[in-house]
Structures are given as C-alpha cells and as structure tokens.
Write a protein that holds these residues in place. Structure first.
Motif, PDB file in Angstrom:
ATOM      1  N   ILE A 179      -3.049  18.414 -18.405  1.00 43.34           N
ATOM      2  CA  ILE A 179      -2.323  17.976 -17.077  1.00 43.34           C
ATOM      3  C   ILE A 179      -0.589  18.385 -17.638  1.00 43.34           C
ATOM      4  CG2 ILE A 179      -3.901  16.124 -16.445  1.00 43.34           C
ATOM      5  CD1 ILE A 179      -1.856  14.138 -17.949  1.00 43.34           C
ATOM      6  N   SER A 180      -0.564  19.158 -18.651  1.00 38.77           N
ATOM      7  CA  SER A 180       0.939  19.364 -18.908  1.00 38.77           C
ATOM      8  C   SER A 180       1.526  20.013 -17.733  1.00 38.77           C
ATOM      9  CB  SER A 180       1.106  20.176 -20.048  1.00 38.77           C
ATOM     10  OG  SER A 180       0.217  21.381 -19.943  1.00 38.77           O
ATOM     11  N   THR A 222       8.179  12.207 -17.210  1.00 38.18           N
ATOM     12  CA  THR A 222       7.368  11.861 -16.022  1.00 38.18           C
ATOM     13  C   THR A 222       6.706  10.268 -15.986  1.00 38.18           C
ATOM     14  OG1 THR A 222       6.585  13.954 -16.061  1.00 38.18           O
ATOM     15  CG2 THR A 222       4.786  12.455 -15.088  1.00 38.18           C
ATOM     16  N   ALA A 239       5.982  17.436 -12.317  1.00 42.20           N
ATOM     17  CA  ALA A 239       6.570  15.945 -12.031  1.00 42.20           C
ATOM     18  C   ALA A 239       8.027  15.721 -12.543  1.00 42.20           C
ATOM     19  CB  ALA A 239       5.571  15.113 -12.580  1.00 42.20           C
ATOM     20  N   GLY A 283       2.110  13.316 -10.926  1.00 40.50           N
ATOM     21  CA  GLY A 283       1.919  13.477 -12.077  1.00 40.50           C
ATOM     22  C   GLY A 283       2.084  12.313 -12.899  1.00 40.50           C
ATOM     23  N   SER A 284       2.687  11.215 -12.592  1.00 38.76           N
ATOM     24  CA  SER A 284       2.854   9.983 -13.288  1.00 38.76           C
ATOM     25  C   SER A 284       1.592   9.128 -13.234  1.00 38.76           C
ATOM     26  CB  SER A 284       4.153   9.159 -12.589  1.00 38.76           C
ATOM     27  OG  SER A 284       5.385   9.652 -12.898  1.00 38.76           O
ATOM     28  N   HIS A 313      -5.945  12.473  -6.345  1.00 43.30           N
ATOM     29  CA  HIS A 313      -6.641  12.090  -7.748  1.00 43.30           C
ATOM     30  C   HIS A 313      -7.909  12.123  -7.883  1.00 43.30           C
ATOM     31  CE1 HIS A 313      -2.363  11.042  -8.606  1.00 43.30           C
ATOM     32  NE2 HIS A 313      -2.196  10.467  -7.546  1.00 43.30           N
ATOM     33  N   GLN A 319      -1.410  10.257 -13.315  1.00 40.96           N
ATOM     34  CA  GLN A 319      -2.349  10.822 -14.240  1.00 40.96           C
ATOM     35  C   GLN A 319      -1.742  10.738 -15.719  1.00 40.96           C
ATOM     36  OE1 GLN A 319      -4.927  12.583 -13.679  1.00 40.96           O
ATOM     37  NE2 GLN A 319      -4.652  12.184 -11.546  1.00 40.96           N
ATOM     38  N   HIS A 354       5.912  13.887  -7.810  1.00 42.10           N
ATOM     39  CA  HIS A 354       6.173  13.144  -9.186  1.00 42.10           C
ATOM     40  C   HIS A 354       5.370  12.095  -9.675  1.00 42.10           C
ATOM     41  CE1 HIS A 354       8.339  10.570 -11.568  1.00 42.10           C
ATOM     42  NE2 HIS A 354       8.288  11.369 -12.330  1.00 42.10           N
ATOM     43  N   VAL A 364       0.886  19.819 -14.428  1.00 42.50           N
ATOM     44  CA  VAL A 364       1.318  18.716 -13.250  1.00 42.50           C
ATOM     45  C   VAL A 364       2.427  17.783 -13.898  1.00 42.50           C
ATOM     46  CG1 VAL A 364       0.202  16.844 -12.343  1.00 42.50           C
ATOM     47  CG2 VAL A 364      -1.156  18.776 -12.803  1.00 42.50           C
ATOM     48  N   SER A 365       2.425  17.696 -15.198  1.00 45.92           N
ATOM     49  CA  SER A 365       3.473  16.639 -15.872  1.00 45.92           C
ATOM     50  C   SER A 365       4.774  17.480 -15.695  1.00 45.92           C
ATOM     51  CB  SER A 365       3.155  16.220 -17.284  1.00 45.92           C
ATOM     52  OG  SER A 365       4.044  15.512 -17.862  1.00 45.92           O
ATOM     53  N   HIS A 408       6.679  15.078 -20.605  1.00 44.43           N
ATOM     54  CA  HIS A 408       5.416  13.818 -20.409  1.00 44.43           C
ATOM     55  C   HIS A 408       6.267  12.446 -20.562  1.00 44.43           C
ATOM     56  CE1 HIS A 408       1.912  16.176 -20.472  1.00 44.43           C
ATOM     57  NE2 HIS A 408       1.736  16.301 -21.767  1.00 44.43           N
TER      58      HIS A 408
END
Length: 448
Positions: A183-184, A48, A190, A324-325, A171, A327, A321, A186-187, A45
């Motif tokens: 969202i882990s 990201t 990213a 993820g950022s 998004h 989010q 990336h 996705v993170s 996290h």
C-alpha cells in the motif's frame, strides 16, 4: 507443528528455528511478510498515519481552547509525541536479535505475556477501528461537500449515507492488498494530498482575511459549557497525533542487521514526517482560528466556501488522503484478526479467509459510520479515551519498565511528566467528547 525447515539464518545472524509451517504463516501475515522498505516509506507512512482528518478540526479545537492554552497544547503535544515516538523506535529492537514487530509484542515484553496483551490490544483496537470509523465519516462528508460545490443548484440533494457507502466501496477493493509495502503507493499519494489540502486550508483562509464577525472569546455562554468544550478540544488535539499505534508495524517492514539496525532509517523517516506534520498543523490551526474566530466549523473546509473550485479540490484531496489513512490503520487490525484465525484457530492461510475477514471489517466500519456520523464529538471522545494512553504515556511506562532509568535522572523525570500529562488528558477529554455527541444526537435522525 509441521516439518523442520532447512537451516536458515535471520538478518541478525542467528539460526532461524521456526518450522516450515511457522515460517509460511509469518510470510503470509501482513506485518511480517515484507521487510524491504526504505527510510522514505517510513516518512510517508507516518505522515499518512498522523496528518489525518484531525488537522481540519484544529482551528475548531483552538476556538474551544483559546489563544494561550491552544498554542501551548499544540506545541507540547508536538514535542511530547515526538519524544514518545522516538522511544518506540528505540524499543523496536531493545532485545538483541529480536524484533517487536507489533505494539502488543512490546507490551508483552514490558508487562508480561497476558497482562501486556490485555493492556495494549484493547486500546490499540479502539484507536485503529475508531480512526477507520471516523475516516469513513470524513471521506463521506468530504465527498458530499465536493459534490455540493461542483454541482449546480439543480442537482438533487443526496444523503450523506450514500456518500459514505461510495467511499467504503473503494476499501472493499484496496483492503485486499496483502501488506504495508503493497500500500506504499496509496500511502505516498495520501501523504502528498495531506500536505496539499492543509496548504489550501490555511492559504485560502489567509486570502479570505479576518472575518467581520470574528470573535476570540469562548463560544459557550456558561462556565460548564466552556469547560466541557475545553475538555473535548484536548481530545481533538490528541486525535491529531495518533500515529504511534502503527509505528512498530511500519518499522517491521524495514530490513535490520546488527550493523544497520532498522531504527536508523526509521528515525530519519519520522523526523521528515514530523517536519511535515508541523507544516500542516500549525498554519492550519493558527491561521484558521485567526480568520474565523470562534465561528469556525469543526471542519475548516466547511467554513471556506470560495473560491469554489479550490475548496472542491481540497475536499477531493481529503478523500484521497483518508483512503490511504484508512488502509494504514486497517493493516494492523487485519494482522491481528488473521493471526488469531491462523495461529489460534488453525485456519489455513488462504485468499478466501483474507477476502471474507477484510470485507466483513470494511462493512462493519461503514455501518457504524453511517449510523453515528458525529464528526467533532467522535474526535473528542476517541481522542481522549484511547489515543492519549497509546500516544502520550504508554510508551513512557514501557520505557521505565524495560530501560529502568535511574530515579530523578532526566529520562525518568521526562517520562513521568509525559505520564502525568497523558493521564490528565485521558481522564478529561472523553467527558467533553461524549457531551458533544449527546448534544448533536438530540437533533440527529438516523440514516438521514
């Protein structure tokens, strides 16, 4: 107030005195709904949140700063921001049995209920909404670059506006994931992408070699131009270290007991994240500037045209990336909006409420990004205006207010040095960033 919940115990051993309704609201809000994260969640996290679009502008920032000042600013920023991040991790549970799950809650503890809100919330919102707008621009530009590289000469040229809209469409779906832990995945993707495209950026630059026209003097021909560019570059570096605005919210997802406080796994994750940050930032900034000199673009991948497929992949990695950022920075904003609607305005916590508010937020950031896609200038302006306080010196002021270290002790001196450096950064970098926006705006056509 709602009916009293049955006697329940919190992780710290104290009786949970919230009503059933208050408990239900906390279990629904994004920041407090899930507290089962592991230390490695903190690592990716933070990577990201930290390694974003800013890393691609570091060679350009170096060209405006020059070798000596550039290296100094990069190293000092890395050390200072690691120190202030450590302070925030430590202050998360500075009051026994209480967790400051949000930046503004810590601000309220340090400065008072009302003043804390007024000091922290506007700055935090500027940072988080600002980052999301800049990432909309970055995502759109990187998608356009990918399309232009992969597509042959016969392809029709497509406006940047449409690519930003394509990026935003992702998004409108992802924004409905309820909390940080959801969202882990996705993170993590990213974080891997950030390391990947940073490595591609510096290895491809190295492979390309020092360009024949590489010059290391300042690009601006006038003294005022050089000074303004220098100021703007300071903001670009500040933008690259913006993770502090979500650090307490990330830590809130980690379980905590008196025997095993959340700061231990959180700090372990931060250390891993900062090693990754160093592996991304320093090679990209130094090698990118070394190879291209002051002719480097404000996004290093734009300067690198070949090998085509490698640069195309790097641009695609950037897109993944910044998805993820976006989010990571949007989640605390969603939390603020939903807290106000549910706790202050007494709306019922529901799927429809979340659906409307989050879609409106994504639509607004998309609209602003389409209207003002001044990438370099935006970095400089937002970087100094709000990133410097929340990253460089606000944690230090809170530390002095809460911990009250002895005057002229090492902690007291270190904090005051950070405060002075951060204030200087806050005052000068928006000037340079605003000038860059004005210069670019002269030749810009809306929605082109």
């Amino acid at each position: 107030m709602g009916t009293q919940a049955p006697t329940d115990y919190m992780p710290n051993g104290k009786v949970d005195q919230r009503t059933a309704k208050e408990k239900a609201i906390d279990d629904w809000l994004p920041i407090t709904s899930s507290r089962n994260a592991k230390w490695w969640y903190s690592a990716f996290h933070n990577v990201t949140a930290m390694v974003g679009a800013g890393v691609l502008s570091l060679p350009y920032a170096m060209s405006e700063l020059g070798w000596g000042p550039g290296v100094t600013v990069l190293v000092i920023s890395w050390i200072v921001t690691l120190y202030t991040l450590w302070q925030m991790v430590e202050m998360h549970e500075v009051v026994p049995g209480k967790r400051f799950d949000r930046y503004h809650e810590l601000g309220q503890h340090a400065f008072g209920e009302k003043l804390g809100l007024w000091i922290v919330v506007p700055q935090q919102l500027i940072v988080e909404v600002g980052v999301d707008i800049v990432y909309m621009v970055t995502g759109g530009k990187s998608l356009k670059k990918f399309h232009d590289l992969v597509c042959d000469k016969h392809c029709k040229d497509i406006k940047l506006t449409y690519f930003i809209m394509i990026f935003a469409s992702v998004h409108f779906v992802l924004s409905h994931l309820p909390n940080f832990n959801s969202i882990s995945g996705v993170s993590l993707a990213a974080a891997v992408m950030s390391l990947s495209y940073s490595t591609i950026a510096w290895t491809t630059s190295l492979h390309k070699g020092v360009q024949a026209d590489a010059e290391y003097g300042y690009k601006a021909k006038t003294t005022s131009g050089t000074v303004f560019n220098f100021f703007s570059a300071l903001g670009e570096v500040a933008f690259a270290y913006a993770g502090h605005n979500v650090v307490l919210e990330i830590q809130a997802t980690i379980p905590s007991t008196p025997q095993k406080p959340s700061k231990v796994p959180m700090w372990r994750g931060v250390i891993v994240a900062y090693i990754v940050v160093a592996l991304c930032y320093f090679p990209v900034a130094l090698i990118g500037y070394w190879m291209f000199g002051n002719a480097v673009s404000d996004n290093i991948l734009i300067s690198l045209e070949k090998p085509t497929w490698v640069i195309a992949m790097a641009n695609l990695f950037v897109v993944v990336h910044v998805i993820g950022s976006y989010q990571i920075y949007a989640m605390p904003v969603f939390d603020m909006i939903e807290t106000v609607l549910v706790k202050k305005m007494k709306f019922n916590p529901s799927f429809m409420l979340r659906f409307i508010t989050r879609n409106v937020y994504v639509a607004l950031t998309m609209f602003v990004a389409i209207t003002f896609p001044f990438f370099g200038g935006l970095l400089g302006f937002f970087g100094g205006f709000a990133f410097a306080p929340t990253t460089y010196f606000l944690p230090c002021i809170m530390w002095l207010a809460i911990k009250k270290p002895r005057r002229f002790s090492l902690s007291w001196i270190a904090n005051w040095i950070c405060i002075i450096l951060g204030l200087g950064l806050m005052l000068v970098s928006p000037i340079g960033g605003l000038r860059t926006i004005i210069i670019q705006a002269k030749t810009y056509k809306f929605y082109s």
